[in-house]
Scaffold this motif. Structure first.
Motif, short mmCIF file in Angstrom:
data_model
loop_
_atom_site.label_atom_id
_atom_site.label_comp_id
_atom_site.label_asym_id
_atom_site.label_seq_id
_atom_site.Cartn_x
_atom_site.Cartn_y
_atom_site.Cartn_z
N UNK A 143 0.86 -1.18 0.00
CA UNK A 143 0.00 0.00 0.00
C UNK A 143 0.89 1.23 0.00
N UNK A 144 0.67 2.11 -0.95
CA UNK A 144 1.45 3.33 -1.06
C UNK A 144 0.57 4.56 -0.94
N UNK A 145 1.18 5.71 -1.17
CA UNK A 145 0.48 6.97 -0.97
C UNK A 145 0.82 7.94 -2.09
N UNK A 146 -0.21 8.60 -2.60
CA UNK A 146 -0.05 9.67 -3.58
C UNK A 146 -0.58 10.95 -2.95
N UNK A 147 0.16 12.04 -3.12
CA UNK A 147 -0.35 13.31 -2.62
C UNK A 147 -0.03 14.43 -3.61
N UNK A 193 -4.05 10.30 -1.39
CA UNK A 193 -4.72 9.10 -1.89
C UNK A 193 -3.88 7.87 -1.62
N UNK A 194 -4.44 6.90 -0.90
CA UNK A 194 -3.75 5.63 -0.70
C UNK A 194 -3.99 4.72 -1.90
N UNK A 195 -2.99 3.90 -2.21
CA UNK A 195 -3.04 3.03 -3.39
C UNK A 195 -2.58 1.63 -3.00
N UNK A 196 -3.39 0.64 -3.27
CA UNK A 196 -2.99 -0.74 -3.05
C UNK A 196 -2.56 -1.34 -4.39
N UNK A 197 -1.48 -2.09 -4.36
CA UNK A 197 -0.93 -2.61 -5.61
C UNK A 197 -0.31 -3.99 -5.41
N UNK A 198 -0.39 -4.79 -6.44
CA UNK A 198 0.22 -6.13 -6.45
C UNK A 198 0.67 -6.42 -7.88
N UNK A 233 -4.90 15.76 -9.42
CA UNK A 233 -4.26 17.01 -9.85
C UNK A 233 -2.99 16.73 -10.64
N UNK A 234 -2.55 17.71 -11.40
CA UNK A 234 -1.38 17.54 -12.26
C UNK A 234 -0.11 17.30 -11.47
N UNK A 235 -0.06 17.80 -10.25
CA UNK A 235 1.16 17.65 -9.45
C UNK A 235 1.10 16.46 -8.50
N UNK A 236 0.14 15.55 -8.72
CA UNK A 236 0.04 14.36 -7.87
C UNK A 236 1.26 13.48 -8.08
N UNK A 237 1.92 13.11 -6.98
CA UNK A 237 3.13 12.30 -7.04
C UNK A 237 3.14 11.31 -5.88
N UNK A 238 3.86 10.20 -6.02
CA UNK A 238 4.01 9.28 -4.89
C UNK A 238 4.67 9.98 -3.71
#
Length: 557
Positions: A89-93, A103-108, A235-240
């Motif tokens: 689980x990661x995070x984008x802000x 925004x939290x992101x789950x990934x596999x 948003x355009x500046x959303x990054x991990x």
């Protein structure tokens, strides 16, 4: 405080009670169930994929809270070790002060259409199910070479040191085949993860747009099938959250030793053959060829031995030929084997008259009289070995391992160490046998050695220009690593390269040759030893300073 805790407990209890089955039962009791709403397919499709379709994860970003229930469920259901995880689980802000985004992101595993892990595996330990599209790892087939951990741009395959193999998510295919949702899907309290059918052509079309998740690797590399959707526009500046963090990668020391020594051996045989085919160097090469060939052969065998320490299951290394059709690692193993075999035959041909009769009687007349062809073959296989080694890393599509950078570094190492080893062998042989011609040869090789070593060092230093890049790209991250976390290793590499590859050869070139002087021999041997140490440092940086885009991180890291 008590009221606040009660509210939180009530919310958590409500989450636990709203699992998919219970939500369905509640809606059924309320008479709110219809096929049009797709309630029966809330977690998994009712039908198997049709032609041009496959299974894929679907993630509702609006429902993901970052609770990591999916991580725990996956770990428990698949019996993973405590330090092993197939889902993260990661995070984008991003956004602005008035409208911030977190925004939290789950990934596999994304069960890609063109999985790089499968394409690069030398033993065929991956397969993509032709019906479901699920990419499975065959644990029994794996030899633990860890190459898939480099080829996968999403860092999905995880090496298990206890088992000596790599493992990864298989979408709980056994549960899916029985009509049960995967562990992560069933564990999510908010229903943020589900399995959907996707059209292969749609996935390919989406990959052309180069849009997947902010900061993530380009979908054009492997065409991942996971679908992330949200009602909110990012948003355009959303990054991990970890976009600006840099951390050294694994050093892969057995590979460092193997690569440097094979390139030294290849370079030595190439220089040997160049000398053998030039009027001024033919006599000197004939005088020292047998000693130099033994040195290069010994280093080649040592390189093969070092490579086995990189494998989690070295006893199964014989399987590495299986992937010859599509894996550069398989091709490298075959070519290196041919190179070492040819080097052995070439050395035997040079030492034919000195070997015991039990060996020489089995040497064919062609082997005795066609040393030139055998020497050229050995040199050609050495060059091919360097090419295959370079392609292993070029095919990962990492910018730091680009075709130009990797090829120049690998062939540069071969040229520097090849010249240094021949110069040292000539100086040593000339000193032992009082040969002025061999000492002169060592002196003549010193100048091209200094020039090539200097050019190679200058090219390696050019990465620091990326420190001034405005954008936080892959090469800037590599430059930052070499400038900060790996500063001591970087300084050691350049110090050894300058002293051993440039200054010592220049002193050797300017030295007044005397047969009885040890200073000349010490300089030649110092150039070889210091250059070898410098190239080992350079190859360690090659692995540790590599930085590439990855899936969003930042939660619990």
């Amino acid at each position: 405080m008590g009221v606040r805790l009660k509210v939180i407990n009530d919310i958590l209890a409500e989450q636990q009670d709203l699992r998919s089955v219970l939500r369905f039962a509640k809606k059924h009791a309320e008479g709110d169930v219809s096929f049009e709403k797709g309630i029966y397919e809330e977690q998994i499709p009712l039908s198997k994929p049709g032609p041009g379709q496959q299974y894929a994860f679907s993630v509702d970003l609006d429902a993901c809270t970052g609770c990591k229930a999916c991580v725990v469920g996956c770990n428990k259901m698949n019996g993973l070790d405590a330090d092993e995880a197939w889902r993260s689980v990661g995070l984008i802000h991003g956004g602005t002060a008035e409208h911030p985004l977190q925004q939290t992101v789950t990934t596999a595993c994304h069960h890609c259409l063109d999985p790089a892990c499968m394409n690069g595996c030398p033993v065929g330990a991956y397969e993509k199910d032709p019906v479901t599209g699920i990419v499975k790892h065959l644990d029994d087939q794996c030899i633990g070479c860890k190459y898939c951990t480099l080829t996968c741009p999403y860092e999905v395959p995880q090496y298990n040191s206890r088992l000596g193999i790599v493992r990864k998510c298989d979408m709980c295919s056994d549960r899916l085949s029985s009509g049960e949702p995967p562990a992560c899907v069933q564990s999510c309290p908010n229903g943020a993860i589900s399995i959907r059918l996707v059209d292969v052509q749609s996935v390919l079309d989406d990959a052309q747009g180069n849009a997947f998740l902010p900061g993530a690797p380009s979908p054009g590399i492997t065409a991942p099938t996971t679908v992330y959707h949200s009602k909110r526009a990012l948003p355009r500046n959303a990054l991990p959250a970890d976009f600006y963090s840099v951390r050294p990668a694994q050093d892969h020391m057995p590979l460092v030793i193997m690569l440097v020594l094979t390139q030294l051996a290849a370079g030595a045989f190439v220089v040997d053959q160049i000398l053998a085919h030039t009027p001024s160097g033919a006599d000197a090469q004939a005088a020292m060829g047998r000693y130099q060939s033994l040195l290069a052969l010994g280093l080649g065998l040592l390189a093969l031995a070092a490579a086995t320490f990189h494998l989690g299951r070295p006893l199964y290394a014989f399987r590495a030929f299986i992937g010859l059709r599509r894996s550069w690692m398989s091709r490298e193993i075959v070519v290196v084997g041919g190179f070492v075999g040819a080097a052995l035959l070439y050395s035997l041909s040079l030492w034919g008259s000195e070997l015991p009769s039990i060996l020489t009687e089995h040497l064919s007349p062609g082997l005795k009289f066609e040393r030139r062809v055998l020497g050229l073959t050995t040199a050609a296989l050495g060059v091919l070995t360097v090419i295959c080694s370079a392609m292993i890393y070029v095919s990962t599509r990492r910018l730091f391992w680009s075709g130009t950078a990797t090829t120049l570094k690998f062939f540069g190492t071969g040229a520097v160490l090849g010249l240094a080893s021949i110069a040292a062998a000539a100086a040593l042989t000339g000193h032992l046998f009082d040969s002025l011609a061999l000492l002169e040869l060592s002196k003549e090789l010193a100048l091209p050695l200094a020039l090539i070593a200097g050019c190679k060092l200058a090219y390696e230093a050019s990465v620091f220009f990326h420190l001034f890049d405005k954008q936080q790209g892959d090469l800037k991250r590599s430059a930052l690593l070499m400038f900060r976390e790996l500063k001591n290793l970087t300084m050691t590499r350049f110090a050894l390269g300058i002293v051993g590859g440039v200054l010592a050869p220049l002193l050797l070139f300017a030295f007044e040759i005397e047969l009885t002087s040890l200073s000349f021999l010490v300089l030649a041997l110092s150039a070889l030893v210091l250059s070898l140490a410098g190239e080992l440092c350079e190859r360690t940086l090659f692995f540790m300073a590599m930085s590439a885009p990855r899936m969003p991180g930042g939660i619990g890291k």
